[in-house]
Structure formats: structure tokens, C-alpha cells
Design an enzyme around this catalytic site. Sequence first.
Site, PDB file in Angstrom:
ATOM      1  N   HIS A 136      -8.965  15.611  28.222  1.00 38.60           N
ATOM      2  CA  HIS A 136      -7.989  16.547  27.813  1.00 38.60           C
ATOM      3  C   HIS A 136      -7.402  16.127  26.842  1.00 38.60           C
ATOM      4  O   HIS A 136      -7.276  16.835  25.452  1.00 38.60           O
ATOM      5  CB  HIS A 136      -7.282  16.693  28.899  1.00 38.60           C
ATOM      6  CG  HIS A 136      -8.061  17.693  29.569  1.00 38.60           C
ATOM      7  ND1 HIS A 136      -9.449  18.565  29.852  1.00 38.60           N
ATOM      8  CD2 HIS A 136      -7.432  16.827  31.434  1.00 38.60           C
ATOM      9  CE1 HIS A 136      -9.155  18.145  30.725  1.00 38.60           C
ATOM     10  NE2 HIS A 136      -8.811  17.688  31.843  1.00 38.60           N
ATOM     11  N   HIS A 185       1.694  12.493  24.027  1.00 40.05           N
ATOM     12  CA  HIS A 185       0.343  12.790  24.504  1.00 40.05           C
ATOM     13  C   HIS A 185       0.013  13.907  22.884  1.00 40.05           C
ATOM     14  O   HIS A 185       1.521  14.025  23.046  1.00 40.05           O
ATOM     15  CB  HIS A 185      -0.386  13.078  25.690  1.00 40.05           C
ATOM     16  CG  HIS A 185      -0.158  14.550  25.945  1.00 40.05           C
ATOM     17  ND1 HIS A 185       1.498  14.389  26.985  1.00 40.05           N
ATOM     18  CD2 HIS A 185      -0.057  16.048  25.273  1.00 40.05           C
ATOM     19  CE1 HIS A 185       1.467  15.762  26.746  1.00 40.05           C
ATOM     20  NE2 HIS A 185       1.228  16.785  25.903  1.00 40.05           N
ATOM     21  N   HIS A 190      -2.284  17.441  21.130  1.00 43.53           N
ATOM     22  CA  HIS A 190      -2.815  18.261  20.936  1.00 43.53           C
ATOM     23  C   HIS A 190      -2.958  18.669  19.812  1.00 43.53           C
ATOM     24  O   HIS A 190      -2.045  18.424  18.799  1.00 43.53           O
ATOM     25  CB  HIS A 190      -2.615  19.636  21.655  1.00 43.53           C
ATOM     26  CG  HIS A 190      -1.979  20.081  22.728  1.00 43.53           C
ATOM     27  ND1 HIS A 190      -2.458  19.741  24.299  1.00 43.53           N
ATOM     28  CD2 HIS A 190      -0.459  19.087  23.584  1.00 43.53           C
ATOM     29  CE1 HIS A 190      -1.353  19.533  24.522  1.00 43.53           C
ATOM     30  NE2 HIS A 190      -0.383  19.329  24.420  1.00 43.53           N
ATOM     31  N   THR A 245       1.135  23.157  29.551  1.00 42.85           N
ATOM     32  CA  THR A 245      -0.046  23.871  29.000  1.00 42.85           C
ATOM     33  C   THR A 245      -1.458  23.806  29.384  1.00 42.85           C
ATOM     34  O   THR A 245      -2.638  24.398  28.416  1.00 42.85           O
ATOM     35  CB  THR A 245       0.625  23.729  26.979  1.00 42.85           C
ATOM     36  OG1 THR A 245       0.039  22.436  27.011  1.00 42.85           O
ATOM     37  CG2 THR A 245       1.718  24.111  26.833  1.00 42.85           C
ATOM     38  N   THR A 246      -1.043  23.106  30.288  1.00 42.22           N
ATOM     39  CA  THR A 246      -2.539  22.513  30.680  1.00 42.22           C
ATOM     40  C   THR A 246      -2.079  23.076  32.672  1.00 42.22           C
ATOM     41  O   THR A 246      -0.961  22.835  32.960  1.00 42.22           O
ATOM     42  CB  THR A 246      -3.016  21.360  30.808  1.00 42.22           C
ATOM     43  OG1 THR A 246      -1.888  20.225  31.017  1.00 42.22           O
ATOM     44  CG2 THR A 246      -3.058  20.732  28.848  1.00 42.22           C
TER      45      THR A 246
HETATM   46  N1  LIG Z   1       1.343  19.958  27.444  1.00 38.72           N
HETATM   47  S1  LIG Z   1       2.485  19.393  28.248  1.00 38.72           S
HETATM   48  O1  LIG Z   1       3.879  18.423  27.431  1.00 38.72           O
HETATM   49  O2  LIG Z   1       2.646  20.601  28.856  1.00 38.72           O
HETATM   50  C1  LIG Z   1       1.760  19.005  30.071  1.00 38.72           C
HETATM   51  C2  LIG Z   1       1.176  19.486  30.416  1.00 38.72           C
HETATM   52  C3  LIG Z   1       0.855  17.740  32.428  1.00 38.72           C
HETATM   53  C4  LIG Z   1       1.612  16.842  31.746  1.00 38.72           C
HETATM   54  S2  LIG Z   1       1.998  15.957  33.112  1.00 38.72           S
HETATM   55  O3  LIG Z   1       2.598  15.076  32.343  1.00 38.72           O
HETATM   56  O4  LIG Z   1       2.494  16.557  34.030  1.00 38.72           O
HETATM   57  N2  LIG Z   1       0.051  15.248  33.154  1.00 38.72           N
HETATM   58  C5  LIG Z   1      -0.300  16.489  34.828  1.00 38.72           C
HETATM   59  C6  LIG Z   1       0.562  16.039  35.909  1.00 38.72           C
HETATM   60  C7  LIG Z   1       0.895  15.307  36.640  1.00 38.72           C
HETATM   61  C8  LIG Z   1       1.169  15.321  38.145  1.00 38.72           C
HETATM   62  C9  LIG Z   1       0.831  16.710  38.558  1.00 38.72           C
HETATM   63  S3  LIG Z   1       0.370  17.239  37.107  1.00 38.72           S
HETATM   64  S4  LIG Z   1       2.972  16.986  30.217  1.00 38.72           S
HETATM   65 ZN   LIG Z   2       1.184  18.805  25.594  1.00 39.51          ZN
END
Ligand SMILES: NS(=O)(=O)c1ccc(S(=O)(=O)NCc2cccs2)s1
Ligand SMILES: [Zn+2]
Length: 264
Positions: free
Chosen positions: A63, A91, A93, A198-199
Site C-alpha cells: 500500500h 510512510h 501517499h 486513513t487506511t
Molecule cells: N495513513 S495513516 O498515517 O493514517 C496510517 C494508517 C495505518 C497506520 S499504522 O501504523 O497503524 N499501521 C496499521 C496497523 C498496525 C497495527 C494495527 S493497524 S498509520
Molecule cells: Zn498515511
Amino acid sequence: PVAWGYEGDIGPCNWHKYFPKAGGKRQSPIDIDTSATQYDGSFKPLRIHYDSHMCSSLTNNGHTFCMSVNSDQCNLSGGPLEDKYRLLQFHCHWGSDDTKGSEHTVDGHQYAAELHLVHWNTDKFKSADEAIEKNQGIAVLTAFIKAGKEHRGWNHVLSHFKDIKKVQGTSTVNEDFNPKCLLPENQTDYWTYEGSLTTPPCHESVRFIIFKEVVEVSSEQLAQFRSLCVCSSRKRDTGEDEHLVDNFRPIQPLNGRVVKASFQ
Ligand SMILES: NS(=O)(=O)c1ccc(S(=O)(=O)NCc2cccs2)s1
Ligand SMILES: [Zn+2]
């Protein structure tokens, strides 16, 4: 795990079917209407303390690329935050061209990319996986990226991209790299509001802190973001690798939330 993506049946319009939080009332990203933001003079200075001697690993998770950090010396506090937060990963986008790619927009303007430095609340929670689901669990430092002059700091990350072109590719980053170099010079002017991942699973656990100053990277560096592949197997009918682009979620309803500004 349920597959999700940014287009077709598994795209953002259908996320709520398997990830119910995605249909919640405090979702991200949003458009920042600068005429409706409210200045908050009570914010203390943001305190961003990262050390550079942290071994981190870079992964293509299908992603985005994700630089995971495992240093208890990378901490964030102050500003609108009541607690201390630790850097978990960063990360980005981005789009399929320089005219789109950011998740948040400012007065309807979309930037070429958006950097997210993800932190979890170490005062209130014992692990990132616990914090990710809880209110005030996550703080994301955010910087907009536009095409312009080359950014030398980003080359320390981009130089590893050939190792992670395919999904699940991982590369260890040992050199002296401090992610603070990816942030804009002006770290006093920002917008902040309460939103979500946001994911999927779109947990409503995130305090976004979005810098007003935009970071420049070169068009060639932006093109390197697009060099990542979506998955090792799937090929377009032309036999071409499917490149990872347009990994941004559409903006979500504000539902009465007020975006605060640290500046007048
Ligand atoms: N685009 S954003 O910054 O809003 C993110 C989306 C997902 C993120 S995470 O680091 O929590 N990884 C997903 C997960 C890890 C453990 C449980 S869900 S950060
Ligand atoms: Zn993000």
C-alpha cells in the site's frame, strides 16, 4: 485478512463493508478550509526529538513504503499533545503524476505527495497495537510534498527502493539517517485536528499535526515513489508490473470538527 485497495470493488467506497470504522464520524483525510480554522494560542512548542542512530527497516507493504523505527529515543510531545509519543514508522501517499497524491487538501488544493510520521502514546498505552485502536493513541506529523528542487535527505530513503520494488521486499537502513530532515524548516506553523487512520481499519485514534510549509522534492524523486510495484504476482494484461500509485484516500466529511491553527 480482508484485501483492500484504492480502486475497484476493494476501493475506499467499500472499505466500510469490512472495516466499519471507515464509516465513522471522525474520519481522515479532510480538506483544510483555511477560512474556517481557529487559532489556538494555548499550544506549547512542538518537541520533536529523534536520534539518528536507530536501525530501521524499509518495507513495501503493497500500500506504501514503510520505514519502521525501533528506537525509544525518537519522541514527540508538546503542541496540542498532552502525552509523550514514540515514533513507530513513517510512510507516504502519492499520485500517478505530480498534480495529485496528498491525502489532506488545503482550500481544495491537492499536493503531489504527503509524508506521515506515525507516533504512539507511550504514556497511556503499553504497545503500538493497543494505542492504534484508542482515542489519543496515535499522533501523525504530516508534511505536504510538491515537485521542485531535489531533496538530499530523501535520497537516503530512495537509495533503498531497488531492494523493495516488489511487495514484502525489505531493506535494512543502517546509515546515520534522521527522519527529522524530511520535515519543513518551519515547525511552529501547523494545523491540527482529531481524525482516523486513513487506511483500514480506519481506527478513530489519530491526532493529525499538519505543517503549513510545503517540502520540495524533485520530479525525478517523486517518480521513484511510483517505481514500487503493487504485488509480486499480479501483472497487467500487457505483462507489465502494476506500479503503486494513487494510494491516497478521498477526503472525508468534517462532521462539525474544527481544525485548530498554531498561528494567526
Ligand atoms: N495513513 S495513516 O498515517 O493514517 C496510517 C494508517 C495505518 C497506520 S499504522 O501504523 O497503524 N499501521 C496499521 C496497523 C498496525 C497495527 C494495527 S493497524 S498509520
Ligand atoms: Zn498515511
